[in-house]
Enzyme design. Structure first.
Site, PDB file in Angstrom:
ATOM      1  N   SER A 264       0.721  -1.158   0.008  1.00 17.93           N
ATOM      2  CA  SER A 264      -0.030   0.027  -0.135  1.00 17.93           C
ATOM      3  C   SER A 264       0.738   1.384   0.072  1.00 17.93           C
ATOM      4  CB  SER A 264      -0.763  -0.082   1.156  1.00 17.93           C
ATOM      5  OG  SER A 264      -0.158   0.494   2.279  1.00 17.93           O
ATOM      6  N   LYS A 265       0.136   2.367  -0.276  1.00 20.54           N
ATOM      7  CA  LYS A 265       0.965   3.679  -0.289  1.00 20.54           C
ATOM      8  C   LYS A 265       1.667   4.035   1.086  1.00 20.54           C
ATOM      9  CE  LYS A 265      -2.804   6.663   0.286  1.00 20.54           C
ATOM     10  NZ  LYS A 265      -3.515   7.756  -0.108  1.00 20.54           N
ATOM     11  N   ARG A 266       1.195   3.336   2.145  1.00 21.08           N
ATOM     12  CA  ARG A 266       1.793   3.830   3.266  1.00 21.08           C
ATOM     13  C   ARG A 266       2.984   3.021   3.627  1.00 21.08           C
ATOM     14  NH1 ARG A 266      -0.187   7.946   5.566  1.00 21.08           N
ATOM     15  NH2 ARG A 266      -2.078   8.493   4.826  1.00 21.08           N
ATOM     16  N   ASP A 267       3.320   1.758   2.759  1.00 21.66           N
ATOM     17  CA  ASP A 267       4.100   0.821   3.297  1.00 21.66           C
ATOM     18  C   ASP A 267       5.451   1.497   3.141  1.00 21.66           C
ATOM     19  OD1 ASP A 267       2.649  -1.287   4.298  1.00 21.66           O
ATOM     20  OD2 ASP A 267       2.359  -2.125   2.274  1.00 21.66           O
ATOM     21  N   PHE A 276       6.458   5.271  -4.775  1.00 23.37           N
ATOM     22  CA  PHE A 276       5.724   6.194  -5.903  1.00 23.37           C
ATOM     23  C   PHE A 276       7.013   6.212  -6.701  1.00 23.37           C
ATOM     24  CE2 PHE A 276       3.146   6.817  -2.345  1.00 23.37           C
ATOM     25  CZ  PHE A 276       1.870   6.793  -2.993  1.00 23.37           C
TER      26      PHE A 276
END
Ligand code: GLU
Length: 509
Positions: A264-267, A276
């Site tokens: 996920s983007k938080r990982d 990203f």
């Protein structure tokens, strides 16, 4: 258009920065298009205006530019099938919603959000936590299937808010062949009456997506696995509108390095690697870091990404974008989730830095070099340091001893490798150096070997202390190359001051 022409699209919603999973989807679409001499289209799916994030579209375009993925058609690029931003295509969709109503494939629903919430609550109390608006429950709701036609007409005439919902058929098997997963069969009893059109005059993703894929003559829908549950609805919509279905290919999920769940983007920043392509700062000021700013080459990023879910079936691992375009096939895309490996990602970057010309590296580092270095010295620094570097800055950071004398000497190496007779051996080696007129790496090496032979010593007994004195550290590029770069006087001075320093330390101990 010829019937077999490949036209694929990447259709992101501009709801935030593009995650690397999104870039992989775009990449596979791009590669598939190139491989088949087809067309790669970028379409912005912004029908859900409530989730619109400013800057997200530019971020997608900037990421593509950095990666070298160039769409053939899209916003700002043009093409015969535009506009390529769904909010600019608003007028196209209503007609199809109407056709679906007229052919009894869809219906108006007037339920307010309060009424829907109440239904959900009641269902929960009765032990059904996942209430759905579907073939059974629709008959208890306020819609054009339950209300008399006259009332429906009045509600619409009075501008009562409504949505248009898919009239999901009962107990039918929807079948389609996924290019990666094979046959997929889903019974419609498991599907709900999705909203296709909203009272704000905007279609939902589902309707807009199929209308545009049809209008843009998309031949293959290649997208993430998270869209697989939507595919049966899309298939039914194509059938309902008597349109030819595109082929579908749902790509495997990207998993966390431990294989536990979706990446996920938080990982990323939590686990110490970017997820990203480029840095992104939220309006709250939170920074999500990007591969570009971390120092990755776009070629390394793309090469790594290509292997997350695909492999060429050979041992070859290094592929340029063009090589990938030639080698890619959906048949070699895996069904199972692809585990992201941050170490392998670094490995790719190392391979790319090694294969970059020293001159090019020196140019990239132009601003980072200490003052006073000649061009050829800069190039030599790059050639010496790139083998061990991951990012270009490492060349300067790890090669600090090429510009400055060591201020400290690695204590671990000192403790382990500095013996009582070491200083004496070094002094003998210094004598040989002092007499050298040809201070090249090759000559130094042969003199060094002869010296060891004469003393009947192994390589490490003198080489490591020599390295420590000259560089302060226990590992690095070839010592004879380093010596040649520094020059005889500098090497001798470093040895002298190093010996003094180390003897001091040893005496204190
Ligand atoms: N707009 C969807 C997304 O954000 C596109 C899904 C699809 O490719 O159909 O991913």
């Amino acid at each position: 258009m010829s019937l077999n022409k490949v036209r694929v699209r990447f259709a992101p919603s501009p709801t935030g920065p593009l995650h690397m999973g999104g870039v992989r989807t775009a990449l596979y679409n791009y590669l598939f298009a190139k491989k088949h001499k087809g067309t790669f289209i970028l379409r912005i799916e912004d029908t859900d205006q409530t989730r619109f994030v400013k800057g997200a579209q530019d971020y997608i375009l900037d990421s593509f530019k950095w990666c070298g993925i160039t769409p053939d058609e899209g916003p700002g690029i043009g093409g015969e099938y535009g506009p390529y931003i769904q909010s600019e295509r608003k007028d196209i969709y209503q007609k199809y919603a109407q056709i679906l109503i007229d052919t009894d494939k869809a219906y108006y629903a007037f339920d307010t959000s309060d009424e829907l919430a109440k239904m959900r609550d009641e269902a929960k109390k009765m032990g059904m936590p996942n209430w759905q608006y579907n073939g059974v429950s629709r008959m208890n709701m306020r819609n054009s299937l339950t209300l008399p036609q006259s009332e429906v007409d009045t509600l619409i005439a009075n501008n009562t808010p409504y949505v248009i919902r898919m009239k999901m058929p009962r107990n039918e098997d929807v079948r389609f062949e996924d290019e990666i997963r094979g046959w997929v069969v889903v019974n419609t009893n498991n599907l709900d009456d999705k909203v296709l059109f909203k009272s704000d005059g905007m279609p939902t993703y589902h309707l807009a997506n199929i209308v545009d894929d049809h209008a843009m003559e998309i031949s293959h829908v290649i997208r993430g696995e998270e869209w697989l549950p939507s595919a049966p609805l899309h298939v039914l919509l194509y059938d309902a509108l008597n349109w030819k279905r595109p082929k579908f290919a749902h790509l495997p999920l990207l998993l966390r390095p431990d294989g536990n769940g979706k990446l996920s983007k938080r990982d990323g920043d939590r686990l110490g690697f970017p997820v990203f392509p480029l840095d992104w700062t939220t309006i709250e000021g939170e920074l999500y870091s990007g591969y570009r700013e971390k120092g990755y080459f776009p070629e390394a990023f793309i090469n790594m990404l290509a292997f997350l879910g695909w492999n060429p079936g050979t041992q070859q691992e290094i592929f340029s974008l063009e090589d990938l375009s030639n080698a890619f096939s959906l048949a070699r895309v895996s069904k199972g989730g692809a585990k992201f490996d941050p170490e392998k990602t670094k490995w790719f970057q190392q391979q790319y830095i090694r294969s970059t010309h020293d001159e090019d590296l020196a140019n990239m580092l132009e601003k980072h070099f200490p003052k006073g270095l000649s061009n050829s010295e800069k190039v030599t620094v790059c050639s010496l340091m790139k083998e061990r570097a991951t990012f270009i800055e490492d060349i300067i950071k790890d090669g600090a001893y090429l510009f400055d004398r060591p201020k400290a000497y690695d204590e671990k190496v000192l403790a382990k490798k500095w013996k009582s007779h070491t200083a004496g051996l070094i002094k003998d080696w210094v004598k040989i150096i002092e007499d050298l007129t040809d201070f090249t790496a090759t000559n130094l090496e042969s003199k060094f070997k002869a010296f060891l032979e004469e003393k009947e010593l192994g390589f490490g007994a003198v080489l490591l202390p020599f390295r420590l004195l000259v560089t302060g550290v226990g590992a690095g590029p070839g010592m004879f190359d380093i010596s040649e770069f520094l020059g005889k006087d500098e090497v001798l001075e470093r040895i002298e001051s190093g010996l003094l320093h180390i003897e001091e330390i040893k005496n204190e101990a």
